[in-house]
Enzyme design. Structure first.
Site, PDB file in Angstrom:
ATOM      1  N   GLY A 214      60.882  48.840  61.684  1.00 45.90           N
ATOM      2  CA  GLY A 214      61.149  47.536  62.274  1.00 45.90           C
ATOM      3  C   GLY A 214      60.638  46.408  61.397  1.00 45.90           C
ATOM      4  O   GLY A 214      60.502  46.531  60.182  1.00 45.90           O
ATOM      5  N   GLY A 238      66.112  54.717  55.031  1.00 41.59           N
ATOM      6  CA  GLY A 238      67.204  55.444  55.664  1.00 41.59           C
ATOM      7  C   GLY A 238      68.338  54.545  56.115  1.00 41.59           C
ATOM      8  O   GLY A 238      68.481  53.401  55.645  1.00 41.59           O
ATOM      9  N   THR A 241      67.325  51.132  57.507  1.00 41.10           N
ATOM     10  CA  THR A 241      66.833  50.295  56.412  1.00 41.10           C
ATOM     11  C   THR A 241      67.992  49.741  55.593  1.00 41.10           C
ATOM     12  O   THR A 241      67.993  48.568  55.198  1.00 41.10           O
ATOM     13  CB  THR A 241      65.898  51.104  55.498  1.00 41.10           C
ATOM     14  N   ILE A 268      65.630  63.147  54.188  1.00 43.72           N
ATOM     15  CA  ILE A 268      65.523  64.544  53.793  1.00 43.72           C
ATOM     16  C   ILE A 268      66.613  65.378  54.438  1.00 43.72           C
ATOM     17  O   ILE A 268      66.824  66.529  54.067  1.00 43.72           O
ATOM     18  CB  ILE A 268      64.141  65.139  54.138  1.00 43.72           C
ATOM     19  N   ASP A 269      67.331  64.805  55.427  1.00 38.59           N
ATOM     20  CA  ASP A 269      68.399  65.545  56.096  1.00 38.59           C
ATOM     21  C   ASP A 269      69.642  65.694  55.220  1.00 38.59           C
ATOM     22  O   ASP A 269      70.515  66.499  55.515  1.00 38.59           O
ATOM     23  CB  ASP A 269      68.820  64.847  57.390  1.00 38.59           C
ATOM     24  N   GLY A 313      67.444  67.607  61.431  1.00 45.15           N
ATOM     25  CA  GLY A 313      68.882  67.544  61.202  1.00 45.15           C
ATOM     26  C   GLY A 313      69.589  66.971  62.408  1.00 45.15           C
ATOM     27  O   GLY A 313      70.216  67.690  63.163  1.00 45.15           O
ATOM     28  N   ARG A 314      69.494  65.660  62.604  1.00 49.09           N
ATOM     29  CA  ARG A 314      70.112  65.025  63.772  1.00 49.09           C
ATOM     30  C   ARG A 314      71.628  65.039  63.674  1.00 49.09           C
ATOM     31  O   ARG A 314      72.324  65.343  64.623  1.00 49.09           O
ATOM     32  CB  ARG A 314      69.626  63.581  63.912  1.00 49.09           C
ATOM     33  N   GLU A 368      67.900  70.118  64.883  1.00 48.59           N
ATOM     34  CA  GLU A 368      67.565  69.329  66.067  1.00 48.59           C
ATOM     35  C   GLU A 368      68.779  68.689  66.733  1.00 48.59           C
ATOM     36  O   GLU A 368      68.754  68.366  67.914  1.00 48.59           O
ATOM     37  CB  GLU A 368      66.553  68.239  65.714  1.00 48.59           C
TER      38      GLU A 368
END
Length: 409
Positions: A214, A238, A241, A268-269, A313-314, A368
């Site tokens: 944020g 990410g 960002t 990292i994913d 790993g979304r 995940e």
């Protein structure tokens, strides 16, 4: 392994999933023989389209051959009369002997490698790399580097390479490190960076610039950049960002400032479109293998041992998939890209029971974001993807406890 389940799922029963549409389970097949085993292959959508990180611009246009260039913005888009200078890289002894030092401005990279003979040429992206002409002289450059969001292996290495590249290849001496993420532009002190300061930071974890989530106030950030005389901004972070970096560029464009903004994706994913591999991914896969190996050792030592390893790993199951392929100790790998179902013939529960009868133990790897079809209605965003992996763990655990005498880890 961590099998903790949020309390919000404590009252959910696996029987509620009976009415879901039948999907496909992709178990890991070990020691298979192509001549004797009938395999069904399904191409995976490696990165879900709704999460593609593309530079959508008004300049994108399709020509007669179906060629579409999704370009990135450039300073000359709103400052067309900017003077250009020879790239200092061509004076470097290390690069002067290279036959093709620079990337041509017309060079592009195709989104799809495999195409049909008569198909449209498709989407292309501008190729990255040093250009023969630049728009800043070394002595006028004041650069800054900022890291935002969560930690990732290799952040310090990226900081080091930016500083050393600017210094050794482009003769830039004035480089600042913005401390504490985006809010560091207007609430924190800066750190002077040079090759000596960053010499050994690649051996440390975390980020020497510190980070935060944020704190993005576009006007304050651009005011600070302008007041400090910064004209090169390197932002490491990410997807959130990078959205912030796009807003910063838009404000710079609105003000007509001669300031370049470069976003360096950090995840990292490995769930970023266009690039092949993001930094930190290899380290994540290596560490994931340690967890898988520990689970395998434990389940082999008990009767009907079941090990469940939940990995990051979304959106994409790259870590789970690569760690599974590398370890070879996994019986079933569940990722967001491959839908599956739990109950009934060919379902996950039937496969688990079969493997336990055959081997007496089982290791399951779950990304995940796997099993998003099982998330309760009304859950959205990151919470939805986090919850899907936990919900899946709950349902598998409930079924195991009710149907099979197991030792779980």
């Amino acid at each position: 392994m961590d099998l903790s389940i949020p309390s919000s799922f404590s009252g959910t029963s696996s029987s509620s999933l009976l009415h879901l549409p039948k999907l496909t389970v992709f178990p890991v097949i070990r020691n298979f023989n192509l001549n004797s085993t009938k395999l069904y292959f399904q191409s995976l959508v490696w990165r879900q389209n709704r999460h593609d990180v593309r530079a959508q611009t008004s300049n994108a246009a399709v020509d007669a051959d179906g060629f579409l260039l999704e370009d990135v913005p450039h300073l000359t888009d709103f400052l067309p009369d900017l003077p250009s200078y020879p790239n200092p890289v061509q004076l470097s002894q290390a690069y002067a002997v290279v036959r093709q030092t620079f990337v041509a401005s017309e060079d592009v990279v195709a989104e799809k490698i495999v195409v049909q003979k008569d198909s449209p040429r498709g989407v292309h992206f501008r190729r990255a790399g040093p250009r023969e002409k630049v728009y800043f002289t070394p002595e006028e450059v004041r650069a800054c580097v900022v890291t935002c969001g969560g930690l990732c292996p290799g952040i310090n290495t990226v900081i080091r390479e930016i500083v050393c590249g600017l210094s050794y290849m482009y003769n830039v001496d004035d480089i600042l490190g913005i401390q504490g993420g985006y809010r560091g532009f207007y609430a924190e002190n800066t750190l002077r960076l040079n090759p000596k300061v960053v010499n050994d930071i690649h051996k440390r974890g975390g980020t020497i610039l510190r980070t935060s989530r944020g704190g993005h106030d576009t006007n304050k950030i651009v005011d600070s950049i302008q007041d400090r005389g910064i004209n090169h901004v390197y932002i490491i972070g990410g997807d959130g960002t990078q959205r912030g970096a796009a807003l910063i560029y838009k404000e710079i464009e609105k003000r007509g400032l001669r300031i370049a903004v470069a976003g360096i994706p950090k995840t990292i994913d490995n769930d970023i479109a266009v690039i092949d591999k993001s930094f930190g991914f290899d380290t994540a896969v290596e560490e994931a293998q340690r967890a898988i190996n520990a689970a395998h050792v434990e389940v082999e030592s008990v009767e009907n041992g079941v090990g469940i390893v939940k990995l990051m790993g979304r959106y994409s199951g790259f870590i789970a998939m690569f760690a599974t392929l590398a370890s070879r100790d996994v019986d079933c790998c569940l990722v967001p890209e491959s839908p599956f179902y739990l109950e009934g013939p060919g379902g996950l529960f039937e496969y688990i029971e079969q493997r336990l009868k055959e081997n007496g133990h089982l290791v399951i790897v779950i990304a995940e974001g796997a099993g998003q079809d099982y998330v309760a209605q009304g859950t959205h965003g990151a919470d939805e993807r986090d919850a899907s992996g936990n919900k899946l763990l709950l349902d598998v655990g409930l079924w195991l406890s009710q149907n099979i005498k197991i030792q779980h880890t």
